[in-house]
Design a protein around this motif. Structure first.
Motif, short mmCIF file in Angstrom:
data_model
loop_
_atom_site.label_atom_id
_atom_site.label_comp_id
_atom_site.label_asym_id
_atom_site.label_seq_id
_atom_site.Cartn_x
_atom_site.Cartn_y
_atom_site.Cartn_z
N THR A 16 0.21 2.46 1.94
CA THR A 16 0.96 1.37 1.31
C THR A 16 -0.02 0.34 0.75
OG1 THR A 16 2.93 1.66 2.66
CG2 THR A 16 2.57 -0.53 1.72
N PRO A 17 -0.10 0.28 -0.58
CA PRO A 17 -1.03 -0.69 -1.17
C PRO A 17 -0.56 -2.12 -0.86
CG PRO A 17 -0.23 0.87 -2.84
CD PRO A 17 0.62 1.05 -1.63
N MET A 18 -1.52 -2.96 -0.55
CA MET A 18 -1.19 -4.37 -0.26
C MET A 18 -2.10 -5.30 -1.06
SD MET A 18 -0.24 -4.35 3.79
CE MET A 18 1.01 -3.19 4.40
N THR A 19 -1.59 -6.48 -1.32
CA THR A 19 -2.39 -7.49 -2.01
C THR A 19 -3.37 -8.09 -1.00
OG1 THR A 19 -0.84 -9.24 -1.44
CG2 THR A 19 -0.42 -8.07 -3.51
N GLU A 23 0.76 -8.83 1.12
CA GLU A 23 2.09 -8.44 0.63
C GLU A 23 2.01 -7.01 0.10
OE1 GLU A 23 4.76 -10.62 0.51
OE2 GLU A 23 3.46 -12.07 1.53
N ILE A 24 3.13 -6.29 0.11
CA ILE A 24 3.08 -4.95 -0.49
C ILE A 24 2.82 -5.09 -1.99
CG2 ILE A 24 4.52 -3.83 1.25
CD1 ILE A 24 6.86 -3.94 -0.79
N ASN A 25 2.03 -4.16 -2.52
CA ASN A 25 1.61 -4.25 -3.92
C ASN A 25 2.15 -3.06 -4.71
OD1 ASN A 25 0.33 -4.56 -6.33
ND2 ASN A 25 -1.76 -4.31 -5.54
N SER A 27 2.45 -2.80 -7.82
CA SER A 27 1.92 -2.68 -9.19
C SER A 27 0.92 -1.53 -9.36
CB SER A 27 1.27 -4.00 -9.61
OG SER A 27 0.05 -4.16 -8.93
N GLU A 61 10.96 -4.23 2.62
CA GLU A 61 9.74 -3.69 2.02
C GLU A 61 9.81 -2.16 1.94
OE1 GLU A 61 6.13 -6.70 3.32
OE2 GLU A 61 6.98 -5.43 4.87
N THR A 269 -9.58 3.40 -1.22
CA THR A 269 -9.95 2.37 -2.21
C THR A 269 -11.28 2.75 -2.84
OG1 THR A 269 -8.83 0.64 -0.96
CG2 THR A 269 -10.50 -0.08 -2.53
N GLY A 277 -6.02 -2.57 -0.70
CA GLY A 277 -5.86 -3.83 0.03
C GLY A 277 -6.09 -3.66 1.52
#
Ligand SMILES: CC(=O)N[C@H](C=O)[C@@H](O)[C@H](O)[C@H](O)CO
Ligand SMILES: CC(=O)C(=O)O
Length: 304
Positions: A16-19, A23-25, A27, A61, A269, A277
């Motif tokens: 789960t990509p996060m900023t 926060e979940i990202n 984008s 989420e 990443t 993230g």
């Protein structure tokens, strides 16, 4: 996206990509789908599972992520399986209903793991309630006793399950008990998809008759594992073994450094250059030292 194709091959357990602020990202999901398909040759995903920190996310989420993966995967992915398991039955049911409404190819659920089912019948009763919220959607049991502590043998669970859960389609088997796995294959190969979930032992599970595999490492070692599957399909066990030993060399290396979801996030990443993230508490970022060593090891790995 109800796909007629049977579930097989590699299925990446998505991160789960996060900023940076946690926060979940959503984008980067589009880019992530393209990366899996084009760079790793992986066309099926398992969303909001262990690797996706699914149980650390809010229901809201989880729904947003499920929707993003289904939407972005449309016309690109073969299967988008949404993990809907939760400690609370109403929450799991809500997620199952939601996954059906957005057109997920399948749903999966773990056993509740705080107040636990103590026998097969209560586990089946729980899963049946969840699955029945999505009557047109294939359901998979996600067996991961190392994390849930629910050790009910899958061989026993599968016996007669189709009568209780008509949408039951198979198991994601994340355990090293290959005797239990073998019995599942022996009794159910024609009927169910038996997906293995301990990536470093996949070849052994293939020998026993696994239909496919769900795992975290198919995010960044998809190519190598696909080559292993091809070699195995051609009955070239020598080549298949080389691939397993090669990806295993990497995993053995990172296990010694300390490996888990946070480390998977950092590796992905650095390999994909898509910012995944930080992980969410209670997990902590992988250390700089880990990232450097893991990256150097991967760069030196010559499986292909
Ligand atoms: C506990 C855990 O996260 N298991 C994953 C799937 O079930 C695997 O994909 C492992 O991450 C992988 O086999 C490396 O140990
Ligand atoms: C590894 C796996 O299948 C999961 O993250 O749920």
């Amino acid at each position: 996206m109800a796909s007629p194709k049977r579930l097989q091959g590699l299925i990446a357990a998505t991160i789960t990509p996060m900023t940076p602020d946690g926060e979940i990202n959503l984008s980067v999901i589009d880019q992530y789908v393209d990366y899996l398909v084009k760079e790793q040759g992986v066309k099926s995903i398992f969303v909001n599972g262990t690797t996706g920190e699914g149980l650390s996310l809010s229901t809201q989420e989880r729904k947003q992520l499920a929707e993003a993966w289904v939407t972005k995967g449309k016309d690109k992915l073969d299967h988008v399986i949404i993990h809907v398991g939760a400690l609370s039955l109403p929450e799991a049911k809500e997620l199952a209903k939601h996954a059906a409404a957005i057109g997920a190819s399948a749903i999966a659920g773990i056993a509740p793991f705080f107040l636990k089912p103590t026998n097969k019948d209560t586990l089946v009763a729980f899963l049946r309630e969840v699955a029945s919220e999505a009557p047109g959607v294939p359901f998979y049991y996600y067996h991961i006793p190392s994390l849930t502590g629910v050790k009910i043998r899958v061989e026993e669970l599968l016996d007669g399950i189709k009568e209780q859960i008509p949408t039951f389609q198979g198991v994601k088997f994340s355990d090293t008990d290959l005797l239990d796995f073998a019995q599942c294959v022996k009794n159910n190969k024609e009927q169910f998809a038996l997906l293995y979930g301990v990536d470093e032992q996949l070849l052994s599970a293939l020998v026993l008759g696994a239909s496919g595999a769900v795992g975290s490492t198919y995010n960044y070692l998809g190519k190598e594992n696909n080559l292993m599957l091809e070699a195995f399909a051609k009955q070239d066990l020598t080549a298949a073994k080389q691939y397993q030993l090669c990806t295993g060399e990497f995993l053995s290396f990172v296990f010694k450094l300390g490996f888990g979801v946070a480390q998977t996030k950092a590796i992905m990443t650095s390999v994909s250059r898509i910012p995944m993230g930080p992980p969410r508490l209670p997990l902590l970022n992988a250390s700089k030292d880990f990232i450097e060593k893991a990256k150097a090891k991967l760069d030196r790995l010559t499986c292909c």
